[in-house]
Write a protein that holds these residues in place. Structure first.
Motif, PDB file in Angstrom:
ATOM      1  N   LEU A 340       0.856  -1.177   0.000  1.00 57.27           N
ATOM      2  CA  LEU A 340       0.000   0.000   0.000  1.00 57.27           C
ATOM      3  C   LEU A 340       0.896   1.232   0.000  1.00 57.27           C
ATOM      4  O   LEU A 340       2.035   1.179   0.470  1.00 57.27           O
ATOM      5  N   THR A 344      -0.379   5.673   3.516  1.00 57.11           N
ATOM      6  CA  THR A 344      -1.732   5.216   3.823  1.00 57.11           C
ATOM      7  C   THR A 344      -1.915   5.023   5.331  1.00 57.11           C
ATOM      8  O   THR A 344      -1.095   4.387   5.989  1.00 57.11           O
ATOM      9  N   GLU A 345      -2.978   5.591   5.859  1.00 60.35           N
ATOM     10  CA  GLU A 345      -3.290   5.421   7.269  1.00 60.35           C
ATOM     11  C   GLU A 345      -4.600   4.648   7.413  1.00 60.35           C
ATOM     12  O   GLU A 345      -5.636   5.061   6.897  1.00 60.35           O
ATOM     13  N   LEU A 388     -10.681   2.235   6.143  1.00 57.71           N
ATOM     14  CA  LEU A 388      -9.948   3.197   5.326  1.00 57.71           C
ATOM     15  C   LEU A 388     -10.924   4.296   4.941  1.00 57.71           C
ATOM     16  O   LEU A 388     -11.984   4.021   4.350  1.00 57.71           O
ATOM     17  N   ASP A 389     -10.586   5.523   5.299  1.00 59.27           N
ATOM     18  CA  ASP A 389     -11.478   6.658   5.032  1.00 59.27           C
ATOM     19  C   ASP A 389     -12.873   6.397   5.588  1.00 59.27           C
ATOM     20  O   ASP A 389     -13.905   6.629   4.908  1.00 59.27           O
TER      21      ASP A 389
END
Length: 411
Positions: A340, A344-345, A388-389
């Motif tokens: 990824l 990316t968090e 994610l988001d």
């Protein structure tokens, strides 16, 4: 009669032998005997610091070893005892840990327990209500640990020490009859010896019989475990286990728990497993737990595990920047096996109830996915949900969309 050839016959052939040397009569006799051989020999003395004379004892051991031309390692340990813990047991554990940290894998340690020690050990185990394994007392050979003097009495060792003009340490605590072993040694064994002169050898022989019986019991348990083992080592099939008699059920359960390196249950706890878990209703979630271990049931299987930690709060969230190692979770950690973007968090959350996840362009109810996957109910509180988001994108091992590949490695 104590002789070097008889002792050497018991000693294993290895590069180096260590004598656990306390400075007392028994270990001094063993050390003196072996020092007359051409073996590669070392002595090891553990200074617990529990007696005001502990440092003097260490000096005495050094002097004796120097006179015998045997290298001696003096190791200091700290023994910390909490409430209701046995000082003797904690000191023994600290002693063995220190020895194991000193020797190499090919070394063997010789200790000087004798027939009287063996008899006292069996009586102690008997008075504790121990089973066959406990009544087997001390084995002569335990891999890295060998006891070559179990065939001799304390009187025979004393006779040798007198003839050889040995000087040894007398630990005053050995006379304190508040300790169970000392009470047996000074109050009970002399009375028994008045009636049965060879009582130490007789009881030691009984311990040998128990050891043989225990070996057969362990072989049976291993065979039974093969029959009822689940698809993982920590799972047993209830359907297969229930075909055994109650005695064999307890035997295989005890063997299984020990093989998993979990603390052994008491007789009462073992009976609870048989009575409560094996006969519980299919939709119940019974549990038998004790310090360090617990047994649970789900879908006709028994599961063994260390005590679970408190479940995470449903509102708990953990940030995870994928370029960093997985954050520590309440039950294990995560392994990301896909590439990824480094910035990316992800966000790790835990089950609140009512979650849905999009799979193959369809919304799926997470509760039904967990049930279909056969995830035990107690793990459902701990399984990490990956967002994610603010969108649930993966549940490791259960549901992953668009090539997500995250592994949940439980403790």
């Amino acid at each position: 009669m104590l002789s070097l050839p008889d002792i050497l016959h018991i000693c294993p052939s290895t590069k180096r032998l260590w004598v656990a040397y306390s400075g007392g009569l028994d270990s001094h006799v063993l050390l003196h005997l072996l020092a007359q051989s051409d073996l590669q020999l070392r002595a090891i003395h553990i200074n617990h610091g529990l007696n005001p004379d502990a440092d003097y004892w260490a000096e005495h051991c050094q002097k004796v070893c120097k006179a015998l031309d045997v290298p001696c390692d003096i190791i200091k340990v700290k023994v910390e005892v909490a409430a209701r813990e046995s000082l003797e047991a904690k000191a023994r554990t600290a002693r063995y840990q220190a020895i194991l940290q000193t020797i190499t894998p090919d070394d063997v340690v010789l200790t000087a327990q004798h027939a009287d020690d063996q008899a006292e050990t069996l009586l102690l185990q008997l008075l504790r209500g121990s089973g066959v394994a406990g009544l087997a007392a001390m084995p002569e050979n335990k891999g890295w640990l060998v006891r070559p003097l179990l065939g001799y009495t304390r009187a025979e060792l004393y006779q040798y020490a007198q003839a050889a003009n040995l000087k040894w340490i007398e630990d005053s605590s050995n006379a304190d009859t508040r300790f169970d072993r000392n009470f047996l040694r000074h109050e009970i064994m002399p009375r028994l010896q008045q009636r049965w002169a060879s009582v130490s050898h007789i009881i030691s022989r009984a311990a040998s019989h128990q050891a043989e019986a225990n070996e057969l019991i362990q072989e049976l348990a291993a065979q039974d475990l093969q029959q009822c083992q689940g698809h993982k080592a920590d799972i047993l099939s209830l359907d297969k286990l229930s075909k055994f008699s109650a005695a064999r059920q307890k035997n295989v359960l005890r063997f299984w728990i020990k093989k998993l390196a979990l603390p052994s249950p008491t007789t009462k706890q073992l009976q609870q497993i048989v009575s409560n878990l094996m006969t519980a209703k299919a939709d119940s979630q019974p549990l038998v737990s004790w310090q360090g271990a617990e047994i649970r049931r789900y879908r006709r299987n028994l599961f063994a595990m260390p005590n679970l930690p408190p479940p995470p709060s449903p509102t708990k969230t953990i940030k995870w920047l994928v370029s960093s190692p997985s954050p520590r979770l309440p039950l294990g950690n995560l392994k990301l096996t896909q590439a990824l973007p480094s910035g990316t968090e992800l966000e790790i959350r835990f089950r609140q109830g009512g979650e849905v996840i999009r799979l193959n362009k369809h919304q799926r109810v997470v509760k039904k996915l967990l049930q279909a996957a056969g995830l035990p109910p107690w793990q459902r509180q701990f399984i990490p949900f990956i967002y994610l988001d603010n969108v649930l994108v993966a549940i490791p091992g259960i549901a992953e969309e668009n090539g997500w590949d995250i592994e949940w490695i439980t403790n």
